[in-house]
Design a protein around this motif. Sequence first.
Motif, PDB file in Angstrom:
ATOM      1  N   TYR A 246     -37.739  70.688  27.213  1.00 47.09           N
ATOM      2  CA  TYR A 246     -37.252  71.467  26.065  1.00 47.09           C
ATOM      3  C   TYR A 246     -38.417  71.974  25.223  1.00 47.09           C
ATOM      4  O   TYR A 246     -38.499  73.162  24.882  1.00 47.09           O
ATOM      5  N   LEU A 247     -39.349  71.084  24.895  1.00 42.79           N
ATOM      6  CA  LEU A 247     -40.516  71.468  24.090  1.00 42.79           C
ATOM      7  C   LEU A 247     -41.416  72.443  24.846  1.00 42.79           C
ATOM      8  O   LEU A 247     -41.951  73.388  24.251  1.00 42.79           O
ATOM      9  N   ALA A 248     -41.569  72.225  26.150  1.00 42.88           N
ATOM     10  CA  ALA A 248     -42.413  73.114  26.953  1.00 42.88           C
ATOM     11  C   ALA A 248     -41.849  74.532  26.970  1.00 42.88           C
ATOM     12  O   ALA A 248     -42.599  75.511  26.918  1.00 42.88           O
ATOM     13  N   GLY A 249     -40.523  74.649  27.017  1.00 41.94           N
ATOM     14  CA  GLY A 249     -39.899  75.968  26.992  1.00 41.94           C
ATOM     15  C   GLY A 249     -40.136  76.684  25.673  1.00 41.94           C
ATOM     16  O   GLY A 249     -40.411  77.889  25.648  1.00 41.94           O
ATOM     17  N   ILE A 250     -40.030  75.940  24.547  1.00 41.53           N
ATOM     18  CA  ILE A 250     -40.299  76.533  23.228  1.00 41.53           C
ATOM     19  C   ILE A 250     -41.747  76.987  23.144  1.00 41.53           C
ATOM     20  O   ILE A 250     -42.051  78.075  22.638  1.00 41.53           O
ATOM     21  N   LEU A 251     -42.664  76.156  23.643  1.00 37.26           N
ATOM     22  CA  LEU A 251     -44.084  76.512  23.629  1.00 37.26           C
ATOM     23  C   LEU A 251     -44.348  77.768  24.448  1.00 37.26           C
ATOM     24  O   LEU A 251     -45.114  78.651  24.026  1.00 37.26           O
ATOM     25  N   SER A 252     -43.704  77.874  25.603  1.00 31.66           N
ATOM     26  CA  SER A 252     -43.910  79.057  26.444  1.00 31.66           C
ATOM     27  C   SER A 252     -43.382  80.318  25.742  1.00 31.66           C
ATOM     28  O   SER A 252     -43.990  81.382  25.842  1.00 31.66           O
ATOM     29  N   TYR A 253     -42.255  80.192  25.034  1.00 29.24           N
ATOM     30  CA  TYR A 253     -41.724  81.329  24.291  1.00 29.24           C
ATOM     31  C   TYR A 253     -42.683  81.736  23.180  1.00 29.24           C
ATOM     32  O   TYR A 253     -42.908  82.935  22.945  1.00 29.24           O
ATOM     33  N   PHE A 254     -43.271  80.741  22.502  1.00 27.58           N
ATOM     34  CA  PHE A 254     -44.251  81.022  21.449  1.00 27.58           C
ATOM     35  C   PHE A 254     -45.457  81.771  22.008  1.00 27.58           C
ATOM     36  O   PHE A 254     -45.931  82.750  21.418  1.00 27.58           O
ATOM     37  N   ILE A 255     -45.943  81.340  23.161  1.00 26.09           N
ATOM     38  CA  ILE A 255     -47.101  81.990  23.787  1.00 26.09           C
ATOM     39  C   ILE A 255     -46.759  83.426  24.193  1.00 26.09           C
ATOM     40  O   ILE A 255     -47.529  84.362  23.961  1.00 26.09           O
ATOM     41  N   ILE A 256     -45.576  83.595  24.784  1.00 26.83           N
ATOM     42  CA  ILE A 256     -45.155  84.935  25.217  1.00 26.83           C
ATOM     43  C   ILE A 256     -45.028  85.874  24.025  1.00 26.83           C
ATOM     44  O   ILE A 256     -45.528  87.000  24.035  1.00 26.83           O
ATOM     45  N   ARG A 257     -44.391  85.415  22.971  1.00 26.22           N
ATOM     46  CA  ARG A 257     -44.165  86.237  21.780  1.00 26.22           C
ATOM     47  C   ARG A 257     -45.452  86.508  21.005  1.00 26.22           C
ATOM     48  O   ARG A 257     -45.676  87.618  20.512  1.00 26.22           O
ATOM     49  N   THR A 258     -46.293  85.485  20.883  1.00 22.66           N
ATOM     50  CA  THR A 258     -47.470  85.586  20.021  1.00 22.66           C
ATOM     51  C   THR A 258     -48.635  86.292  20.682  1.00 22.66           C
ATOM     52  O   THR A 258     -49.329  87.098  20.057  1.00 22.66           O
TER      53      THR A 258
ATOM     54  N   TYR B  85     -39.390  78.503  14.485  1.00 18.18           N
ATOM     55  CA  TYR B  85     -39.606  77.629  15.640  1.00 18.18           C
ATOM     56  C   TYR B  85     -39.175  76.204  15.311  1.00 18.18           C
ATOM     57  O   TYR B  85     -38.519  75.531  16.118  1.00 18.18           O
ATOM     58  N   LEU B  86     -39.515  75.738  14.114  1.00 18.91           N
ATOM     59  CA  LEU B  86     -39.139  74.382  13.717  1.00 18.91           C
ATOM     60  C   LEU B  86     -37.648  74.284  13.429  1.00 18.91           C
ATOM     61  O   LEU B  86     -36.995  73.322  13.830  1.00 18.91           O
ATOM     62  N   VAL B  87     -37.100  75.292  12.718  1.00 21.54           N
ATOM     63  CA  VAL B  87     -35.681  75.256  12.359  1.00 21.54           C
ATOM     64  C   VAL B  87     -34.808  75.261  13.607  1.00 21.54           C
ATOM     65  O   VAL B  87     -33.922  74.407  13.771  1.00 21.54           O
ATOM     66  N   THR B  88     -35.041  76.203  14.504  1.00 20.18           N
ATOM     67  CA  THR B  88     -34.229  76.267  15.722  1.00 20.18           C
ATOM     68  C   THR B  88     -34.508  75.076  16.632  1.00 20.18           C
ATOM     69  O   THR B  88     -33.609  74.601  17.329  1.00 20.18           O
TER      70      THR B  88
END
Length: 459
Positions: A441-453, A353-356
């Motif tokens: 941009y950050l909100a989209g990454i957070l939503s992906y994290f929530i969906i995946r996790t 998540y941090l690298v990408t």
Amino acid sequence: MSSLTSAVIVVFVLGYALIAMESLTKVNKAAIALLMFVFCWTLYMLDPVPFAQLMHPGFKGTGDQVVSFVNALITEHLGDTATTLFFLMGAMTIVEIVDQNGGFNWVKNVMHSKTKRGLLWKIAFMTFFLSAILDNLTTSIVMIMILRKLVHDRKDRIVYASLVIIAANSGGAFSPIGDVTTIMLWNKGVITALGVISEIFIPSVISLLIPALIMQTQLKGELTTTESSSYDKRDGEVLEFTGLERKIIFAVGVGGLMFVPVFKSITHLPPFVGILLVLGVLWTVTEVFYRRLHRYHKDMTFQKRVSNLLSRIDMSTILFFLGILMAVACLEEIGVLTSMGGALNTIFNKNHYLVTGIIGILSSIVDNVPLVAGCMGMYPVTPTGDMAIDGIFWQLLAYCAGVGGSILIIGSAAGVVVMGLEKITFGWYMKRVSWIAFVGYLAGILSYFIIRTYIMQTA
């Protein structure tokens, strides 16, 4: 790090700073980009052997062989750059033909809205979905042409234009054909069409919705009659073609742009070949229509013929693109981009998540194509886990490299072309829009994290 490597980086950073301060220096960004390109490669040529051996381990040439190798290298990068430039020129010409001959008139009526905020949401969602079908570059050109017919006030129009950049990049990120980086990842086989659409769609929507909600606060009131007519003098001219002919031109032009990904999948030829095919067909169609007109108006000069419209291509934008992409190619050839990717992996302990996320931010500064290409070369595909096909790393890379380009106006092809068409300065965008795009941009990454996790693991 060698002194030459440092010198190339200094030239790039200095040139980038001058581009950012274009509104203060009053020096056209294309001139600076061309100087960056020439100076970077000139420094490379002072001692090319270490760089060639670093990036091309099999190289063992000396003397004239080195010169030939570097010339071939530059020619190879120029070929890759030219495919983008010809695509851009072809797409811009196609949209200009459709626009000049009244093809967008009926679209203007469909997009018409009484309120400024209503128009914002229509622009946002049409750009988002068109970008997924076409590509973010072509969609941006089309939407700017439509905006010019709907919004007279420049202050409001550049707000809409900025949202077009965000929406185009967000829409392109979830589609395997919507952005050049997703095309690269799809062709490489690290993501699948179904996988990237199903899992990146929601983050992409969120990365658009939040900026749109924020930016609508900058637009208040209704669009006046003056505004919803056009500031473009062309609309006051008598259109030479009939209504049916204008619709045929629109269908051939826009339909042809939609056909380009299909043409690529059938022939496996680069996208610019499909664009040139569409341009050739559209050119032929308009010439047939003008031949009919010539029978009845032999003394009339048809200024909107394609041969005349070609002179209207914004060459400064094309040359800016050339300079930037070739300067970045030099950074790639001295190993800076590869080293940067490896350092990120080490610093953040392989937290994908941090690298990408950092790669996405970097893609707003330098071209995302070599960044993604570098990542594909650095990170191997594994049978299972985050690095597997449709794994977290590859899907996040598709999202971050695409959406991250909205953070700065020169971070994406869509941003560069809108910058050229609407003359938006780097400084204005960075001050007014960059932080908004970054929040989305950050909100989209957070939503992906929530969906995946949480969601996918409990399903």
